[in-house]
Design an enzyme around this catalytic site. Structure first.
Site, PDB file in Angstrom:
ATOM      1  N   HIS A 100      14.869 -30.370 -57.401  1.00 28.14           N
ATOM      2  CA  HIS A 100      14.922 -30.530 -58.921  1.00 28.14           C
ATOM      3  C   HIS A 100      14.654 -31.642 -59.588  1.00 28.14           C
ATOM      4  CE1 HIS A 100      17.913 -26.691 -58.251  1.00 28.14           C
ATOM      5  NE2 HIS A 100      16.822 -26.508 -58.261  1.00 28.14           N
TER       6      HIS A 100
ATOM      7  N   HIS B 163      10.689 -17.319 -56.328  1.00 25.66           N
ATOM      8  CA  HIS B 163      11.769 -16.842 -55.380  1.00 25.66           C
ATOM      9  C   HIS B 163      12.903 -17.546 -56.368  1.00 25.66           C
ATOM     10  CE1 HIS B 163       8.785 -16.635 -52.361  1.00 25.66           C
ATOM     11  NE2 HIS B 163       9.329 -15.706 -51.689  1.00 25.66           N
TER      12      HIS B 163
ATOM     13  N   SER C  32      16.355 -23.520 -60.333  1.00 24.50           N
ATOM     14  CA  SER C  32      15.245 -23.908 -60.798  1.00 24.50           C
ATOM     15  C   SER C  32      14.672 -23.232 -62.059  1.00 24.50           C
ATOM     16  CB  SER C  32      14.087 -23.880 -59.755  1.00 24.50           C
ATOM     17  OG  SER C  32      14.113 -22.460 -59.217  1.00 24.50           O
TER      18      SER C  32
ATOM     19  N   GLU D 194      12.365 -12.475 -58.512  1.00 23.72           N
ATOM     20  CA  GLU D 194      13.721 -12.417 -57.702  1.00 23.72           C
ATOM     21  C   GLU D 194      13.281 -11.106 -57.219  1.00 23.72           C
ATOM     22  OE1 GLU D 194      16.152 -12.787 -54.794  1.00 23.72           O
ATOM     23  OE2 GLU D 194      15.250 -14.487 -56.192  1.00 23.72           O
TER      24      GLU D 194
ATOM     25  N   ASP E 117       8.779  -8.863 -55.329  1.00 21.81           N
ATOM     26  CA  ASP E 117       8.338  -9.807 -54.332  1.00 21.81           C
ATOM     27  C   ASP E 117       7.425 -10.730 -54.651  1.00 21.81           C
ATOM     28  OD1 ASP E 117       7.129 -10.968 -52.042  1.00 21.81           O
ATOM     29  OD2 ASP E 117       7.565  -9.470 -50.600  1.00 21.81           O
ATOM     30  N   GLY E 118       7.978 -12.030 -54.800  1.00 23.74           N
ATOM     31  CA  GLY E 118       7.266 -13.278 -55.288  1.00 23.74           C
ATOM     32  C   GLY E 118       5.951 -13.264 -54.773  1.00 23.74           C
TER      33      GLY E 118
ATOM     34  N   ASP F 240       9.484 -21.444 -53.578  1.00 24.82           N
ATOM     35  CA  ASP F 240      11.072 -21.824 -52.798  1.00 24.82           C
ATOM     36  C   ASP F 240      11.440 -20.651 -52.261  1.00 24.82           C
ATOM     37  OD1 ASP F 240      13.151 -23.461 -52.093  1.00 24.82           O
ATOM     38  OD2 ASP F 240      13.985 -23.293 -54.232  1.00 24.82           O
TER      39      ASP F 240
END
Length: 273
Positions: free
Chosen positions: A18, A41, A92, A110, A135-136, A156
């Protein structure tokens, strides 16, 4: 590796990730032109550090909790202002939203339905933010290039299976084909130096011409701590000018507080300033 982030929110890896995220976003803000942030994600957005999951592991206490008396400037000061002293630790997406200007936007993706519901609640009322339950990895290519032609892609993943390294490198490869000038921030756990180095090689093979690697290692584990993650890394593709120097300076202040034996390293994988 069955990774539920609520157990790990605010830990040492989150602190470094971060801090880098804030640093990149502050760089993007230096120009008036709008930018986009795509978080592949995104998780649930906010995490209760007083909740059962966080208290059970105690990882936040040994992460953001260790920075209670720290002061800083620039990205470090901004990160501490957003994350320190809160029962709800911002993930994030919330950190990104705090640094968006009216002309900027966030797409937070997400996959898991329960987490997506919580994410939508966490970002409710933020006009520049959109949540997608998807699905990212599969969704990313369709979102690139962003209409702003400037921005950050944060990848991530939860690292729930052994194929995650290959999937993350594949997402970067697909992203660079569509958005070669974008900034990409990739997170990964370090359980094996050889595995981490192999992933770095995959990033370069994916087409990264300029890449910065940031590692944080807490040092030797105590007896009986085999399951504790003690090292993690970031790779920044197309890092903003000056980020490497800034991260070295900030981690020199942060790393000793995270662990007596902590070691942080910032080095170029490809290209230099």
């Amino acid at each position: 590796m069955n990774y539920r982030h609520a157990f790990h929110a605010g830990n040492f890896a989150d602190v470094v990730k971060h801090l880098a995220l804030v640093g990149i976003l502050l760089h993007l803000r230096r120009k008036d032109a709008p930018f986009a942030v795509i978080d592949t994600h995104a998780g649930r957005g906010a995490y209760d550090l007083a909740g059962e999951e966080a208290v059970r592991t105690g990882e936040a206490a040994n992460g953001i909790g260790r920075l209670a008396g720290l002061e800083g400037e620039g990205a470090l000061a901004a990160y501490l202002g957003l994350a320190r002293g809160r029962d709800l630790y911002p993930g994030s997406p919330l950190i990104a939203c705090a640094l968006l200007r009216p002309q900027d936007r966030l797409v937070a993706i997400e996959k898991h339905p329960e987490e997506a519901v919580r994410l939508k609640a966490a970002l409710a009322g933020i006009g520049q933010a959109r949540v997608e339950e998807a699905d990212g990895y599969r969704r990313l290519a369709a979102l690139l290039p962003p209409r702003e032609r400037r921005g950050l892609v944060l990848i991530d993943p939860p690292f729930e299976d052994a194929a995650e390294f290959a999937a993350e490198a594949g997402a970067l490869r697909a992203g660079l084909k569509r958005f070669a000038t974008g900034i990409y921030l990739l997170w990964f756990p370090i359980k094996s130096p050889a595995e981490a180095n192999a992933f770095a090689g995959e990033v370069l093979q994916a087409g990264a011409k300029k890449a910065l690697r940031i590692d944080i290692d807490l040092g030797a584990k105590a007896p009986g701590e085999k399951e504790r993650l003690a090292a993690a890394g970031l790779i920044v593709v197309n890092p903003p000018f000056g980020l490497a120097q800034e991260m070295r300076a900030q981690l020199a202040a942060v790393a000793p507080l995270l662990s007596d034996g902590a070691r942080a390293e910032v080095r170029w994988l490809a290209g230099e300033e």
